[in-house]
Design an enzyme around this catalytic site. Structure first.
Site, PDB file in Angstrom:
ATOM      1  N   SER A  77       0.842  -1.186   0.000  1.00  0.00           N
ATOM      2  CA  SER A  77       0.000   0.000   0.000  1.00  0.00           C
ATOM      3  C   SER A  77       0.881   1.241   0.000  1.00  0.00           C
ATOM      4  O   SER A  77       1.985   1.234   0.555  1.00  0.00           O
ATOM      5  CB  SER A  77      -0.893   0.008   1.247  1.00  0.00           C
ATOM      6  OG  SER A  77      -1.465   1.289   1.442  1.00  0.00           O
ATOM      7  N   VAL A  78       0.376   2.319  -0.602  1.00  0.00           N
ATOM      8  CA  VAL A  78       1.137   3.577  -0.591  1.00  0.00           C
ATOM      9  C   VAL A  78       1.304   4.111   0.828  1.00  0.00           C
ATOM     10  O   VAL A  78       2.198   4.916   1.101  1.00  0.00           O
ATOM     11  CB  VAL A  78       0.466   4.647  -1.479  1.00  0.00           C
ATOM     12  CG1 VAL A  78       0.645   4.317  -2.953  1.00  0.00           C
ATOM     13  CG2 VAL A  78      -1.021   4.801  -1.146  1.00  0.00           C
ATOM     14  N   ASN A 101       0.602   8.222  -8.389  1.00  0.00           N
ATOM     15  CA  ASN A 101      -0.508   8.046  -9.320  1.00  0.00           C
ATOM     16  C   ASN A 101      -1.675   7.263  -8.732  1.00  0.00           C
ATOM     17  O   ASN A 101      -2.796   7.372  -9.219  1.00  0.00           O
ATOM     18  CB  ASN A 101       0.015   7.327 -10.575  1.00  0.00           C
ATOM     19  CG  ASN A 101      -1.088   6.955 -11.543  1.00  0.00           C
ATOM     20  OD1 ASN A 101      -1.684   7.809 -12.189  1.00  0.00           O
ATOM     21  ND2 ASN A 101      -1.377   5.660 -11.641  1.00  0.00           N
ATOM     22  N   SER A 153      -6.431  16.842  -9.744  1.00  0.00           N
ATOM     23  CA  SER A 153      -7.610  16.608 -10.581  1.00  0.00           C
ATOM     24  C   SER A 153      -8.374  17.907 -10.750  1.00  0.00           C
ATOM     25  O   SER A 153      -8.272  18.818  -9.925  1.00  0.00           O
ATOM     26  CB  SER A 153      -8.512  15.564  -9.913  1.00  0.00           C
ATOM     27  OG  SER A 153      -9.789  15.516 -10.516  1.00  0.00           O
ATOM     28  N   TYR A 166     -12.732  13.327  -2.451  1.00  0.00           N
ATOM     29  CA  TYR A 166     -11.750  13.277  -3.538  1.00  0.00           C
ATOM     30  C   TYR A 166     -11.227  14.680  -3.870  1.00  0.00           C
ATOM     31  O   TYR A 166     -10.022  14.898  -4.037  1.00  0.00           O
ATOM     32  CB  TYR A 166     -12.418  12.654  -4.765  1.00  0.00           C
ATOM     33  CG  TYR A 166     -11.533  12.445  -5.965  1.00  0.00           C
ATOM     34  CD1 TYR A 166     -10.583  11.433  -5.997  1.00  0.00           C
ATOM     35  CD2 TYR A 166     -11.678  13.246  -7.091  1.00  0.00           C
ATOM     36  CE1 TYR A 166      -9.789  11.226  -7.122  1.00  0.00           C
ATOM     37  CE2 TYR A 166     -10.905  13.052  -8.211  1.00  0.00           C
ATOM     38  CZ  TYR A 166      -9.954  12.039  -8.228  1.00  0.00           C
ATOM     39  OH  TYR A 166      -9.173  11.846  -9.343  1.00  0.00           O
ATOM     40  N   LYS A 170      -7.333  15.917  -3.535  1.00  0.00           N
ATOM     41  CA  LYS A 170      -6.619  16.298  -4.757  1.00  0.00           C
ATOM     42  C   LYS A 170      -6.082  17.729  -4.676  1.00  0.00           C
ATOM     43  O   LYS A 170      -5.016  18.034  -5.199  1.00  0.00           O
ATOM     44  CB  LYS A 170      -7.535  16.138  -5.974  1.00  0.00           C
ATOM     45  CG  LYS A 170      -7.753  14.687  -6.390  1.00  0.00           C
ATOM     46  CD  LYS A 170      -6.429  13.988  -6.656  1.00  0.00           C
ATOM     47  CE  LYS A 170      -6.602  12.603  -7.231  1.00  0.00           C
ATOM     48  NZ  LYS A 170      -5.299  11.907  -7.414  1.00  0.00           N
ATOM     49  N   ALA A 198      -7.960  11.275 -18.217  1.00  0.00           N
ATOM     50  CA  ALA A 198      -7.562  10.084 -18.962  1.00  0.00           C
ATOM     51  C   ALA A 198      -8.494   8.934 -18.622  1.00  0.00           C
ATOM     52  O   ALA A 198      -8.997   8.821 -17.501  1.00  0.00           O
ATOM     53  CB  ALA A 198      -6.119   9.700 -18.622  1.00  0.00           C
TER      54      ALA A 198
END
Length: 444
Positions: A77-78, A101, A153, A166, A170, A198
């Site tokens: 995990s990050v 990312n 984002s 989120y 971000k 993307a």
């Protein structure tokens, strides 16, 4: 013929999180193709953060090796950033580039958002980027080289309904990136943030297929490659990118108003001037931001207290009655009704629109074999609209008659129309987006 040399990453060590699919996978393949040794990190979870599968990372590593590249998988995990960095050091002996990312979504309206919805998105995006970057930081400092990418984002930059968690995380990454850019600059550590659009596991559920096709991850990777190259000096910046379009984003503030012995009532009186962006400033650091305030405090005589519109109107002589504007209707074009409505809006709100927009549009509309241009001037005087090209434009917008009507009435999303080629824009792209102000004022 001049041929530009390819940007090489030979023997550079690159960590990419969330690299088992989507944008991360394409990053990994392209860095490896250019000579980098890649740590492919991926838990193999769903976009909602559930499950775990090592196959995602293994598959990308095998792709890289099959193409003759060098890569190793990592399944941590990050939040366990030290373990990911340890994989890079144990396998390759150093760390040069870090691409933060990895991400998850837990979309829900704010009133229904649970602690779990908030905490998961926080742990993966904000805490994960912090833990991994901190683990890599001192190694980069010792080597006097580092390139870091934070993935923000549009939801973070501008907000988005149903994505309070989120969006907050971000935007936090932009602040983290800006500070790391300042702290790392002396040691040749550069940090930038990107807001990519993307196709990925996270976007495939919220975008139509035809748009996803235009939003290939391959269109985002080139900017990141450039920002991470040893020859690039760019740091502390934010970029929006998608479908081959790249834009640099910066903070803007109005010139501001100094209000002696400030009160809530005086703020109300001066609020229009406070919100006037006709002479904007672009601070790039906290000290620069504060310096603007201190300048106003130390030299108040040079900062004008603006007269309110009511006071100005009372002091000004009566203006002569304006002549009736020429009709902007053109037979055979449904868009004529749109332009007629805009003309009425300009007649009553033109001065306000000129302050907000400060630009001239040429709108080119086609109807079969016929074509007609309208000029919307929201840069001069109190604004105007006329048939034909009556002033030098800042942006030209072209569309078929029916499509333009649908766009201006909200039936067709402008971004969708642009991506499908139904809406063409030449010139100032940012100014084109301000057409929304006209739509809002006109209540189309």
């Amino acid at each position: 013929m001049f041929v530009m040399a390819e940007l090489s990453f030979k023997d550079r060590v690159v960590i990419i999180t969330g690299a088992g699919g989507g944008l991360g996978r394409v990053y990994a393949l392209e860095f490896a193709k250019r000579g980098a040794k890649v740590v492919v990190n991926d838990l193999g979870v769903a976009s909602s953060g559930e499950g775990k599968d090592q196959k995602a990372a293994d598959k990308v590593v095998n792709e890289i090796k099959a193409a003759g590249g060098v890569a190793v998988a990592n399944y941590d995990s990050v939040e366990d950033g030290e373990k990911i960095v340890a994989t890079a050091l144990n396998s390759f002996g150093r760390i040069d580039v870090l691409i933060n990312n990895a991400g998850v979504l837990r979309d829900v309206s704010f009133g229904k958002m649970s602690d779990a919805d908030w905490d998961l998105v926080y742990r993966v995006h904000t805490k994960g980027a912090f833990k991994l970057t901190r683990a890599a930081w001192n190694h980069m400092r010792d080597n006097k080289f580092g390139r870091i990418i934070m993935t923000s984002s549009a939801a973070g930059l501008y907000g988005n309904f149903g994505q309070a968690n989120y969006s907050a995380m971000k935007m936090s990454l932009v602040g983290l990136s800006n500070t790391l850019a300042q702290e790392g600059k002396a040691r040749n550590i550069h940090c930038n943030a990107i807001a990519p659009v993307a196709a990925s596991r996270m976007t495939e559920t919220i975008m139509p297929p035809e748009i996803l096709e235009l939003m290939k991850p391959e269109y985002v990777v080139p900017l990141v490659l450039y920002l991470c190259h040893e020859s690039t000096t760019e740091t502390g910046s934010v970029f929006e990118i998608g479908a081959g379009w790249v834009s640099k984003v910066r903070l803007q503030r109005s010139a501001g108003v100094f209000i002696p012995q400030i009160t809530a009532e005086k703020v109300k009186e001066q609020f229009e001037a406070i919100s006037d962006f006709s002479n904007p400033q672009y601070p790039t650091s906290a000290p620069e931001s504060v310096s603007g305030i201190m300048s106003a405090v130390n030299q108040p005589s040079q900062v004008k207290f603006k007269q309110t519109p009511a006071a100005a109107a009372a002091a000004a002589p009566a203006a002569p009655a304006a002549a009736a504007a020429a009709s902007v209707k053109v037979e055979g074009f449904k868009s004529s009704e749109i332009f007629d409505t805009i003309q009425k809006t300009i007649a009553t709100n033109g001065a306000d629109l000129v302050k907000k927009i400060n630009g001239v549009y040429h709108i080119k509309v086609t109807q079969g074999s016929k074509a007609q241009t309208w000029t919307i001037d929201l840069k001069n005087g109190t604004g105007s609209i006329a048939v034909g090209e009556t002033a030098k434009q800042n942006v030209t917008i072209s569309a078929a008659d029916a499509d333009f009507v649908d766009i201006m009435t909200g039936k067709l999303n402008p971004q969708t129309a642009f991506m499908k080629g139904k809406l063409k824009i030449q010139g100032n792209m940012g100014l084109a987006t301000k057409l929304g102000n006209i739509m809002q004022k006109s209540k189309l």
